[in-house]
Scaffold this active site. Structure first.
Site, mmCIF file in Angstrom:
data_model
loop_
_atom_site.group_PDB
_atom_site.id
_atom_site.type_symbol
_atom_site.label_atom_id
_atom_site.label_comp_id
_atom_site.label_asym_id
_atom_site.label_seq_id
_atom_site.Cartn_x
_atom_site.Cartn_y
_atom_site.Cartn_z
ATOM 1 C CB SER A 122 -0.901 0.013 1.239
ATOM 2 O OG SER A 122 -1.538 1.265 1.395
ATOM 3 C CE1 TYR A 145 -2.799 -1.989 5.427
ATOM 4 C CE2 TYR A 145 -3.123 0.230 4.552
ATOM 5 C CZ TYR A 145 -3.064 -1.137 4.359
ATOM 6 O OH TYR A 145 -3.263 -1.663 3.114
#
Length: 250
Positions: A122, A145
């Site tokens: 990501s 994250y």
């Protein structure tokens, strides 16, 4: 896990917690004339069966040529609100499960002198420029994250270097921003007009699953940039046509 029979066809073993989603994906594979193996497993649990996934795939379908680590645990919240339990779950899914599965798949790839590993990452792993800093959730609440995906990126490059002489490509792939999957569009979480379609990410993943390991390995790539760089046409998911408006020249 993808097991190529020739340049365009593959048998697929799919892993997920959700039996309904597994069945839906497996039916799509079978509808295209290939074999599909459903492997229910909670990748966040190190004792939940993930240590046998590669062996089960090999027993049913044959040698694993391609490993795609696509599962993810995400979420955005202020850093002080990340509990140890949530951090542990995120690390298990985003870092330790891919690590474990690469350990399982790599020996047979080494023995055959070929293999492809794609770790889906990501842009949350990237450092937000500043000050002033962006005001997006990724920048202001992406600590837990983002840390896990940054670790996955570093792991990818290390494993790529380690397996380079064995003829195994190891790359990480992120969507340019977000993917307008049918589920996210239906839920109103992404705008189909603003985000890239599923096909661009699939095409980029296919590219990294069939590239020359001596040339394309150790990359932390973004989907659209990779497709433009290599002038790769974007096909429909069944491979029978091209996706209008999402070709490299577009």
């Amino acid at each position: 896990f993808v097991l190529p029979q020739n340049e365009e066809e593959a048998d697929v073993a799919v892993v997920a917690r959700d039996a309904e989603g597994l069945g839906r994906t497996a039916r799509q594979v079978r509808d295209l004339g290939r074999r599909a193996l459903e492997l229910p497993c909670d990748l966040s649990d190190p004792d939940g069966g993930r240590g046998e996934l590669v062996a089960r795939a090999v027993a049913e379908l044959g040698p694993v040529d391609v490993l795609v680590n696509n599962a993810a645990a995400n979420g955005y919240r202020p850093f002080a609100e990340w509990t140890p339990a949530r951090l542990e779950l995120t690390q298990q899914v985003n870092v330790w499960a891919p690590w474990d599965l690469m350990v399982q798949a790599a020996p047979a790839m080494r023995a055959r002198g070929r293999g492809w590993i794609v770790n889906v990452t990501s842009f949350a792993a990237e450092l937000a420029p500043g000050p002033p800093f962006p005001t997006t959730l990724v920048a202001t609440q992406g600590s837990g994250y983002g840390v896990s995906k940054a670790a996955l990126n570093r792991l990818t490059v290390s494993v790529a270097a380690e397996l380079y002489e064995a003829g195994i490509a190891v790359n990480a792939l992120a969507p340019q921003s977000a993917i307008a999957t049918p589920q996210l569009v239906a839920a109103g979480e992404v705008d189909a007009d603003r985000f890239e379609p599923l096909e661009t990410m699939a095409e980029a993943a296919l590219l990294l699953s069939s590239c020359d390991p001596s040339v394309l390995t150790g990359r932390i790539a973004r989907s659209l940039e990779l497709l433009v760089e290599l002038d790769r046409a974007v096909h429909t998911l069944d491979g029978t046509g091209l996706v209008h408006g999402w070709q490299p020249e577009d």
